[in-house]
Design a protein around this motif. Structure first.
Motif, PDB file in Angstrom:
ATOM      1  N   UNK A 120     -20.903  31.591  22.798  1.00 59.88           N
ATOM      2  CA  UNK A 120     -20.376  32.920  23.090  1.00 59.88           C
ATOM      3  C   UNK A 120     -19.895  33.005  24.533  1.00 59.88           C
ATOM      4  N   UNK A 121     -20.714  32.529  25.478  1.00 59.14           N
ATOM      5  CA  UNK A 121     -20.337  32.555  26.893  1.00 59.14           C
ATOM      6  C   UNK A 121     -19.126  31.665  27.150  1.00 59.14           C
ATOM      7  N   UNK A 122     -19.034  30.544  26.458  1.00 53.53           N
ATOM      8  CA  UNK A 122     -17.901  29.635  26.640  1.00 53.53           C
ATOM      9  C   UNK A 122     -16.596  30.287  26.194  1.00 53.53           C
ATOM     10  N   UNK A 139     -24.722  33.167  33.053  1.00 49.18           N
ATOM     11  CA  UNK A 139     -24.946  32.746  34.444  1.00 49.18           C
ATOM     12  C   UNK A 139     -24.801  31.239  34.621  1.00 49.18           C
ATOM     13  N   UNK A 140     -24.719  30.498  33.520  1.00 47.63           N
ATOM     14  CA  UNK A 140     -24.439  29.069  33.619  1.00 47.63           C
ATOM     15  C   UNK A 140     -22.957  28.791  33.886  1.00 47.63           C
ATOM     16  N   UNK A 141     -22.106  29.789  33.675  1.00 48.00           N
ATOM     17  CA  UNK A 141     -20.688  29.627  34.012  1.00 48.00           C
ATOM     18  C   UNK A 141     -20.563  29.497  35.524  1.00 48.00           C
ATOM     19  N   UNK A 142     -19.695  28.632  35.981  1.00 52.15           N
ATOM     20  CA  UNK A 142     -19.613  28.294  37.401  1.00 52.15           C
ATOM     21  C   UNK A 142     -18.785  29.325  38.159  1.00 52.15           C
ATOM     22  N   UNK A 143     -19.404  30.489  38.363  1.00 51.58           N
ATOM     23  CA  UNK A 143     -18.739  31.590  39.045  1.00 51.58           C
ATOM     24  C   UNK A 143     -19.368  31.887  40.411  1.00 51.58           C
ATOM     25  N   UNK A 144     -20.308  31.079  40.864  1.00 46.77           N
ATOM     26  CA  UNK A 144     -20.938  31.310  42.166  1.00 46.77           C
ATOM     27  C   UNK A 144     -21.697  32.612  42.225  1.00 46.77           C
ATOM     28  N   UNK A 145     -22.566  32.847  41.271  1.00 47.13           N
ATOM     29  CA  UNK A 145     -23.245  34.129  41.105  1.00 47.13           C
ATOM     30  C   UNK A 145     -24.147  34.485  42.289  1.00 47.13           C
ATOM     31  N   UNK A 189     -17.210  35.006  41.043  1.00 50.99           N
ATOM     32  CA  UNK A 189     -15.778  34.875  41.254  1.00 50.99           C
ATOM     33  C   UNK A 189     -15.199  33.920  40.220  1.00 50.99           C
ATOM     34  N   UNK A 190     -14.130  34.341  39.574  1.00 51.38           N
ATOM     35  CA  UNK A 190     -13.421  33.504  38.608  1.00 51.38           C
ATOM     36  C   UNK A 190     -12.151  32.990  39.266  1.00 51.38           C
ATOM     37  N   UNK A 191     -12.048  31.689  39.419  1.00 53.40           N
ATOM     38  CA  UNK A 191     -10.857  31.104  40.040  1.00 53.40           C
ATOM     39  C   UNK A 191      -9.975  30.479  38.969  1.00 53.40           C
ATOM     40  N   UNK A 192      -8.717  30.888  38.953  1.00 52.35           N
ATOM     41  CA  UNK A 192      -7.753  30.353  37.996  1.00 52.35           C
ATOM     42  C   UNK A 192      -7.146  29.058  38.521  1.00 52.35           C
ATOM     43  N   UNK A 206     -19.598  20.015  25.405  1.00 54.36           N
ATOM     44  CA  UNK A 206     -20.342  20.526  26.551  1.00 54.36           C
ATOM     45  C   UNK A 206     -21.800  20.820  26.262  1.00 54.36           C
ATOM     46  N   UNK A 207     -22.199  20.795  24.993  1.00 52.71           N
ATOM     47  CA  UNK A 207     -23.597  21.067  24.610  1.00 52.71           C
ATOM     48  C   UNK A 207     -24.345  19.745  24.485  1.00 52.71           C
ATOM     49  N   UNK A 208     -25.391  19.570  25.289  1.00 52.43           N
ATOM     50  CA  UNK A 208     -26.088  18.280  25.379  1.00 52.43           C
ATOM     51  C   UNK A 208     -27.315  18.187  24.501  1.00 52.43           C
TER      52      UNK A 208
END
Length: 402
Positions: free
Chosen positions: A387-389, A160-166, A182-185, A297-299
């Motif tokens: 894994x999500x990345x 859910x951290x992926x920027x898909x506008x959940x 939504x996944x935008x290419x 990307x990992x802080x």
């Protein structure tokens, strides 16, 4: 609600657009001018209402054909690759064409509107169709392009951290909370995704959720993401493992040898990835730019060792393993084994057994420990993130190839 207008007359499109926008409904309108471009659009996106001009050109630059709209509709009925909207309305502004084609439209089970400046009846008709389509869309279960299942809520949080506008979505009498995105290419195309998590670890719970995802949403690809145990010397903490093949390491027969000792005779069914998607995963694993992007990307704290991705054998079982000797027994089942976990094989089988419609399954897990006495939860968030990345990268490549 998504509306597709297929019409090469811009004045007519503007009139239809004004009516739909005046309804103050959540309407997204897409316009195509010919049959070829409309078919391409319907192969990539789903619409709740389709408006078709009776006279349509077959492709860009061609002259409109009198039966172009009807032929387009008939072609859609035969095209299994195109989505079919819940409602279809034919439109025209030619008096003679309306009377000539009305019976053929009605035979096809569709409505027809004659757009005219002389009367407003067509506006009322079109408004009613749009309102009904919106209500139907609100109550229907949308189909998606990609689905994700995880075994734990913490693994889902990484997705859910992926920027898909959940957004949240519930189905009546179904206890599972689904998340839509939504996944935008890069080319602007948009695809749909749904994600859900089991309430507990193990093959039974994950198989149940995976089956519901396949049956309810009909995705082309179902991915399981999350964490796993790795085999020391073959994978570093945080490394991504794509299971190929996967199997149940506890599948077999506990028997007695001739001398009386106990013996376990392994009898697993293996689930393999398709060649095409395995090649895609292998390409990602060799992409240094992707690996660098994930690490950067990992802080928070990073484990020692180089981050990598692997495609290889993954064994699933009903038990959490924190014993090196037990882990070694599982490793001996396949000398190339990279990962041990609790759900992947069940998810792969669920995609195979749920329906005859083709849904491709894949298990994408990341190493959080080595299934030994030093096992702890410290690297689980990082493993869920990697894994999500990887899943995000795979989804975009997979969808771009459709």
């Amino acid at each position: 609600m998504n509306v597709l207008i297929v019409d090469d007359t811009h004045q007519k499109v503007e009139k239809v657009y004004d009516v739909l926008k005046s309804l103050d409904l959540a309407v997204q309108i897409v316009h195509e001018t010919n049959v070829a471009s409309a078919r391409r659009r319907l192969r990539k996106e789903k619409f709740d209402l389709l408006l078709i001009d009776l006279k349509l050109p077959p492709n860009a630059g061609a002259a409109p054909a009198e039966r172009g709209g009807l032929d387009f509709f008939d072609l859609l009925l035969l095209d299994n690759r195109s989505s079919f909207p819940g409602d279809v309305v034919f439109v025209t502004s030619e008096d003679g064409l309306f009377a000539k084609m009305q019976s053929e439209v009605l035979i096809r089970g569709c409505a027809i509107c004659e757009i005219s400046d002389r009367a407003d009846d067509w506006k009322t008709h079109l408004s009613g169709k749009a309102t009904l389509a919106l209500k139907r869309a609100a109550r229907s279960i949308p189909k998606v392009d990609v689905a994700v299942v995880t075994a734990m809520g913490s693994e889902l949080e990484a997705v859910l951290q992926l920027e898909y506008g959940w957004t949240d979505f519930r189905i009546p009498e179904d206890p599972t909370l689904y998340r839509f995105g939504k996944i935008q290419l890069q080319n602007g195309e948009i695809f749909s995704i749904v994600a859900a998590s089991a309430l507990r670890k193990g093959m039974a719970a994950s198989a149940a959720i995976a089956t519901k995802l396949v049956l309810n949403f009909e995705p082309s690809l179902l991915a399981m993401t999350g964490i796993c145990a790795g085999v020391k010397g073959k994978a570093n903490l945080g490394d991504v493992i794509v299971g190929s093949p996967t199997w149940d390491w506890g599948s077999g027969k506990h028997a007695e040898a001739d001398e009386g000792s106990n013996v376990f005779r392994l009898s697993p069914k293996q689930a393999d990835l398709g060649v095409g998607i395995e090649n895609m995963c292998d390409e990602i694993s060799r992409c240094g730019t992707f690996a660098a992007r994930v690490r950067d990307g990992w802080r928070r704290d990073l484990p020692s060792g180089k981050f990598g991705c692997h495609v290889g054998p993954m064994a699933s079982g009903a038990s959490v393993i924190a014993n090196e000797s037990v882990a070694l027994e599982i490793v001996n089942q396949n000398r190339d084994l990279i990962a041990i976990e609790m759900e992947a094989f069940a998810v792969m089988v669920a995609t195979e057994y749920a329906t005859t419609r083709p849904t491709m399954g894949i298990a994408i897990k990341s190493v959080c420990d080595y299934a030994d006495s030093q096992k702890h939860d410290g690297w689980q968030p990082y493993a869920a993130y990697t894994s999500a990345s990887f899943a995000d990268e795979l989804f975009k490549r997979f969808l771009a190839a459709q």
